[in-house]
Design a protein around this motif. Structure first.
Motif, PDB file in Angstrom:
ATOM      1  N   LEU A 259       9.630   1.166  -8.018  1.00 68.46           N
ATOM      2  CA  LEU A 259       8.198   1.213  -7.722  1.00 68.46           C
ATOM      3  C   LEU A 259       7.490   2.031  -8.786  1.00 68.46           C
ATOM      4  O   LEU A 259       8.034   3.002  -9.313  1.00 68.46           O
ATOM      5  N   TYR A 260       6.249   1.635  -9.063  1.00 66.39           N
ATOM      6  CA  TYR A 260       5.456   2.307 -10.087  1.00 66.39           C
ATOM      7  C   TYR A 260       4.237   2.948  -9.421  1.00 66.39           C
ATOM      8  O   TYR A 260       3.498   2.271  -8.701  1.00 66.39           O
ATOM      9  N   HIS A 261       4.058   4.242  -9.641  1.00 62.53           N
ATOM     10  CA  HIS A 261       3.039   5.023  -8.942  1.00 62.53           C
ATOM     11  C   HIS A 261       1.892   5.397  -9.888  1.00 62.53           C
ATOM     12  O   HIS A 261       2.108   5.828 -11.017  1.00 62.53           O
ATOM     13  N   CYS A 262       0.675   5.237  -9.373  1.00 63.52           N
ATOM     14  CA  CYS A 262      -0.503   5.702 -10.112  1.00 63.52           C
ATOM     15  C   CYS A 262      -0.582   7.216  -9.980  1.00 63.52           C
ATOM     16  O   CYS A 262      -0.625   7.739  -8.859  1.00 63.52           O
ATOM     17  N   ASP A 263      -0.606   7.924 -11.111  1.00 62.33           N
ATOM     18  CA  ASP A 263      -0.613   9.381 -11.057  1.00 62.33           C
ATOM     19  C   ASP A 263      -1.988   9.962 -10.709  1.00 62.33           C
ATOM     20  O   ASP A 263      -2.140  11.165 -10.562  1.00 62.33           O
ATOM     21  N   ILE A 264      -2.988   9.070 -10.559  1.00 63.44           N
ATOM     22  CA  ILE A 264      -4.336   9.543 -10.224  1.00 63.44           C
ATOM     23  C   ILE A 264      -4.607   9.412  -8.727  1.00 63.44           C
ATOM     24  O   ILE A 264      -5.026  10.361  -8.070  1.00 63.44           O
ATOM     25  N   CYS A 265      -4.357   8.208  -8.160  1.00 67.15           N
ATOM     26  CA  CYS A 265      -4.661   8.001  -6.736  1.00 67.15           C
ATOM     27  C   CYS A 265      -3.408   7.768  -5.881  1.00 67.15           C
ATOM     28  O   CYS A 265      -3.521   7.577  -4.670  1.00 67.15           O
ATOM     29  N   LYS A 266      -2.226   7.771  -6.527  1.00 66.63           N
ATOM     30  CA  LYS A 266      -0.924   7.658  -5.857  1.00 66.63           C
ATOM     31  C   LYS A 266      -0.632   6.263  -5.292  1.00 66.63           C
ATOM     32  O   LYS A 266       0.351   6.081  -4.575  1.00 66.63           O
ATOM     33  N   LYS A 267      -1.460   5.274  -5.596  1.00 68.08           N
ATOM     34  CA  LYS A 267      -1.197   3.918  -5.141  1.00 68.08           C
ATOM     35  C   LYS A 267       0.084   3.403  -5.794  1.00 68.08           C
ATOM     36  O   LYS A 267       0.387   3.756  -6.947  1.00 68.08           O
ATOM     37  N   THR A 268       0.858   2.560  -5.074  1.00 69.81           N
ATOM     38  CA  THR A 268       2.169   2.117  -5.537  1.00 69.81           C
ATOM     39  C   THR A 268       2.169   0.626  -5.866  1.00 69.81           C
ATOM     40  O   THR A 268       1.547  -0.174  -5.158  1.00 69.81           O
ATOM     41  N   PHE A 269       2.915   0.263  -6.921  1.00 68.24           N
ATOM     42  CA  PHE A 269       2.988  -1.132  -7.365  1.00 68.24           C
ATOM     43  C   PHE A 269       4.435  -1.514  -7.632  1.00 68.24           C
ATOM     44  O   PHE A 269       5.258  -0.678  -8.051  1.00 68.24           O
ATOM     45  N   SER A 270       4.738  -2.788  -7.419  1.00 70.46           N
ATOM     46  CA  SER A 270       6.105  -3.256  -7.640  1.00 70.46           C
ATOM     47  C   SER A 270       6.335  -3.698  -9.076  1.00 70.46           C
ATOM     48  O   SER A 270       7.479  -3.839  -9.505  1.00 70.46           O
ATOM     49  N   HIS A 271       5.250  -3.932  -9.830  1.00 68.68           N
ATOM     50  CA  HIS A 271       5.365  -4.348 -11.225  1.00 68.68           C
ATOM     51  C   HIS A 271       4.548  -3.400 -12.116  1.00 68.68           C
ATOM     52  O   HIS A 271       3.417  -3.047 -11.783  1.00 68.68           O
ATOM     53  N   LYS A 272       5.122  -3.056 -13.255  1.00 69.80           N
ATOM     54  CA  LYS A 272       4.463  -2.123 -14.165  1.00 69.80           C
ATOM     55  C   LYS A 272       3.141  -2.677 -14.694  1.00 69.80           C
ATOM     56  O   LYS A 272       2.168  -1.940 -14.892  1.00 69.80           O
TER      57      LYS A 272
END
Length: 286
Positions: free
Chosen positions: A8-21
């Motif tokens: 999983l790839y995490h946004c370091d600003i709002c912490k939202k998570t994504f399965s693809h970079k």
């Protein structure tokens, strides 16, 4: 043997998570404002290549998305999706305060400002505030006097393309909005929304002076003039003022001679719809 968990790839600003970079990369542009995709024709920039592709169709005229009900064409798939709701009556966006539903999320966002009182769009000329940006745009024309949209049939001018589109339906008789309760067809989406309240009895607009309730915000606005005595709609030609915009519109036909209502039987024209209705009854008696 346990299955390996996907990375999983995490946004370091709002912490939202994504399965693809790649999705994370696109998402971060919301925070950074980066728009790396540029239109070669006009120079406008976009955050994704898909937005640029859709935008380019403005220049090429390409409309690859087709409504299989009425045949209308669109440049973007989401515009087709929104359009189809005219035919289906689907309103998937619900107000969690009053339960009212809408066909577009943007309409729901604007509606919620009725409850919150939020009016984020301000006129830099007079300071008046509005709940929707399109209302501010229309308001600004009061200061400039500009009416950039022109009817090719009767030459009447309008401040917005929406007003022109609705006006043209007077000439064409087009009524694309359908009530799925009684089958009646209406010329505008707002007319359909108000019409449906005849069936539901809903009156969401309340006068804060006398408590009277109304099914349409325009009716509440008109009603308030009873309390204030205000006549905000002024004729540019003779200066006469009116409480209601609809009365001003009818009054202006005295000066312009406009008669937009036509009898399909004998071709006679009228300035008022009720005059046409009375006239048609004469034919029916013969």
């Amino acid at each position: 043997m346990s299955q390996e968990k996907p990375q999983l790839y995490h946004c370091d600003i709002c912490k939202k998570t994504f399965s693809h970079k790649c999705n994370l990369t696109t998402h971060r542009r919301i925070h950074t404002g980066e728009k790396p995709f540029h239109c070669d024709s006009c120079g406008k920039s976009f955050s994704t290549s898909s937005y640029l592709t859709t935008h380019n169709r403005i220049h090429t005229g390409e409309k690859p998305f087709h409504c299989n009900i009425c045949g209308k064409l669109f440049t973007a798939r989401n515009d087709l999706t929104k359009h189809r709701r005219i035919h289906t009556g689907e309103k998937p966006f619900f107000c969690d305060i009053c339960g009212r539903s809408f066909s577009r999320n943007s309409s729901l966002t604007t509606h919620k400002r009725i409850h919150t009182g939020k009016k984020p769009f301000h006129c830099d000329v007079c300071g008046k505030s509005f709940a929707a940006n399109n209302r501010l745009t229309k308001h600004k024309f009061l200061h400039t006097g500009e009416k950039p949209f022109h009817c090719n049939i009767c030459d009447k001018l309008f401040t917005t393309s929406t007003d022109l589109t609705q006006h043209v339906r007077i000439h064409t008789g087009e009524k694309p909005f359908h009530c799925n309760i009684c089958g009646k067809f209406l010329s505008t989406s707002s007319s359909l929304t108000e019409h449906i309240r005849i069936h539901t009895g809903e009156k969401p607009f309340r006068c804060n002076i006398c408590g009277k309730k109304f099914s349409a915000s325009s009716s509440l606005t008109k009603h308030r003039h009873i309390h204030t005595g205000k006549k905000p709609f002024c004729c540019d030609i003779c200066g006469k003022s009116f409480s209601y915009y609809s009365i001003l519109t009818v009054h202006e036909r005295i000066h312009t001679g406009e008669k937009p209502y036509h009898c399909d039987i004998c071709g006679e024209s009228f300035s008022l719809n009720k005059s046409l209705t009375r006239h048609i009854s004469v034919h029916k008696k013969v």
